[in-house]
Write an enzyme that holds these catalytic residues in place. Structure first.
Site, PDB file in Angstrom:
ATOM      1  N   CYS A 120      23.325  27.924 -26.549  1.00 29.56           N
ATOM      2  CA  CYS A 120      21.993  28.417 -25.443  1.00 29.56           C
ATOM      3  C   CYS A 120      20.829  29.084 -26.253  1.00 29.56           C
ATOM      4  O   CYS A 120      19.573  28.728 -25.624  1.00 29.56           O
ATOM      5  CB  CYS A 120      21.995  28.865 -23.870  1.00 29.56           C
ATOM      6  SG  CYS A 120      22.798  30.262 -23.969  1.00 29.56           S
ATOM      7  N   HIS A 418      23.418  34.846 -21.655  1.00 24.50           N
ATOM      8  CA  HIS A 418      22.712  33.696 -21.398  1.00 24.50           C
ATOM      9  C   HIS A 418      20.549  33.879 -22.040  1.00 24.50           C
ATOM     10  O   HIS A 418      20.387  34.490 -21.383  1.00 24.50           O
ATOM     11  CB  HIS A 418      22.979  33.438 -20.096  1.00 24.50           C
ATOM     12  CG  HIS A 418      22.578  31.603 -20.146  1.00 24.50           C
ATOM     13  ND1 HIS A 418      23.064  31.042 -20.869  1.00 24.50           N
ATOM     14  CD2 HIS A 418      21.113  30.866 -18.979  1.00 24.50           C
ATOM     15  CE1 HIS A 418      22.184  29.402 -20.572  1.00 24.50           C
ATOM     16  NE2 HIS A 418      21.519  29.937 -19.853  1.00 24.50           N
TER      17      HIS A 418
END
Length: 491
Positions: A120, A418
């Site tokens: 990510c 994230h």
């Protein structure tokens, strides 16, 4: 000496697998991968008994667990579901009618990127850079020089161009496999793995900087030392420093690809953090003292780029936990950033005329002046309009920047958590890219990414320079004096 390769028997449910090879020079995690190919049971679900010491661990020593030819062991675990063949014949995207290719209506904004296992950080970086049309065009049109197969920077630049071209054409998410393999080949830090063999999360800012560094050496015009990366993102600063112990002063000229917003207990707004980030105290050799001494001062901006990157310095290395800890403090950032106060006097003087012209153009757009229309990117930025409006500054930078991208982080460490990107498209619509998911967002949702909790908070900001638009007279004889003609201004 024990043989390197032995054969054992593995019993799983009602099945028995004979002569399963174990390469004792490789860790048990590889053996579990072999069993996954035989049974469909993922390594993390496998429980293998029959070796010494209980359940077989991924990092166990084969000799210590008593591995030998003819050994019989038992594996427990549930296999993943076998993929079911589709009931309908597969139809390829290019075979669909044009109106069916983008069922979500988001295809005009690009495509999501599949997460290939803790990627990510890379996906969010690429989505922000994809939002710079000049860079995207250069990458898509990039052609590696003949005989440059071994040049890793050219290979990475070419892989980025190939990926951006796929994102341009696809209405579904795209796999960045070729790109991530090339990235890891050039920068081994992004190929780090956990003890279990999985790729680890990485710092998005390090990825951003590494990509621009690689592209800087590749995206150069023939015979020119200037890189397109430098032209698009380079911020030139001048520091004037004075020695604490003598009257010595020195000037340092630097070019950086981003500005830093330092965060301490006094910083509540981006402008305050940028000012703090320009403090340039450092140790330098003093000619008068003949040794290292502290020089204090601050930098000012002497040249501005078309695109500005700002790093919110939220992470610092904490020795006791041996990782990058995160500063959660809320720091507000604007949709329009004005850097005028951070520029040196010479640059301010250069900006005064364009800033005044920009204000006039805004007044025209709002209807203060009539019979004018405004358009961006004039054919001749130095041409003059036959009206009283002066277009001398058309196309010039103003020191004002519009926010077009935010890369956020959720979590407590740069190497975990994230990353997500939020980009503003040419029609003014904000789109959130959470790997392969695309969601429409509003200005207020983007401004809420300022921090203060465990929710996503801005880590990198991408701004586009506001330039002076060209003002043109329109002769609209079909409209009366009451309407005064059309006014149009592109941002």
């Amino acid at each position: 000496m024990a043989p390197s390769v032995i054969k054992i028997t593995v019993k799983w449910q009602k099945e028995t697998f004979n002569d399963v090879e174990i390469d004792q020079s490789k860790p048990p995690s590889l053996f579990k991968t072999q069993l996954f190919s035989l049974t469909g049971v993922p390594p993390e679900r496998q429980k293998i008994i029959g070796f010494k010491g209980g359940l077989l661990k991924d990092d166990a020593d084969w000799a210590a667990v008593g591995a030998k030819d003819g050994l019989k062991v038992t594996m427990m675990g549930t296999a993943e579901k076998v993929p079911v063949a589709p009931e309908k014949e597969q139809v390829f995207l290019e075979d669909l009618p044009e109106e069916e290719q983008d069922t979500t209506g988001l295809g005009k904004y690009g495509a999501g990127l599949e997460n290939l296992g803790n990627t990510c950080y890379m996906n969010s970086t690429l989505q922000c850079l994809y939002n710079v049309p000049e860079l995207k065009s250069s990458l898509i049109n990039f052609q590696a020089k003949p005989g440059a197969q071994s040049d890793q920077s050219q290979a990475l630049t070419s892989a980025a161009g190939s990926l951006f071209a796929k994102m341009d054409k696809s209405a579904v998410s795209v796999s960045p496999m070729e790109f991530v393999l090339t990235l890891r080949g050039m920068f081994p830090q992004f190929d780090q793995r956990s003890r279990e063999g999985f790729h680890m999360q990485q710092d998005a800012e390090e990825c951003w900087g590494s990509l621009l560094h690689a592209m800087r050496s590749s995206l150069k015009e023939e015979g020119s030392s200037d890189s397109e990366i430098q032209k698009l993102f380079g911020v030139q600063t001048k520091s004037v420093l004075k020695c604490d112990e003598s009257d010595e002063t020195m000037e340092i000229d630097e070019t950086e690809l981003l500005l830093k917003c330092n965060i301490d207990s006094t910083v509540n707004h981006l402008s305050e953090g940028l000012k703090l980030g320009l403090c340039n105290d450092r140790e330098k050799t003093s000619a008068a003292l003949g040794r290292l001494a502290t020089f204090r001062g601050e930098a000012s901006i002497v040249s501005l780029p078309p695109y500005l990157t700002v790093q919110m310095v939220r992470f610092f290395y904490k020795a006791d936990i041996q990782q990058k800890a995160k500063i959660l403090r809320k720091v507000v950032f604007p949709l329009i950033l004005d850097l005028y106060d951070l520029c040196n006097d010479h640059l301010k003087e250069q900006l005064n005329g364009p800033r005044n012209a920009f204000k006039i153009a805004e007044d025209i757009q709002s209807g203060v002046s009539k019979k004018q229309k405004v358009s961006e990117s004039p054919e001749d930025p130095h041409s003059s309009s036959p009206t009283t409006v002066d277009n001398t500054h058309a196309g010039a930078l103003t020191g004002r920047y519009e926010l077009i991208g935010v890369l956020t982080h959720k979590g407590r460490s740069a190497d975990s958590g994230h990353y997500v990107s939020w980009t503003k498209k040419s029609d003014g619509q904000w789109v959130q890219f959470d790997d392969d998911r695309m969601l429409l967002r509003k200005d207020e949702e983007v401004l809420a990414l300022s921090g203060g909790g465990d929710w996503h908070m801005a880590y990198l900001l991408l701004f586009k320079a506001q330039k002076v638009p060209k003002v043109e007279e329109t002769d609209d004889k079909n409209k009366g004096e009451e309407t005064g003609g059309a006014v149009a201004m592109e941002s």
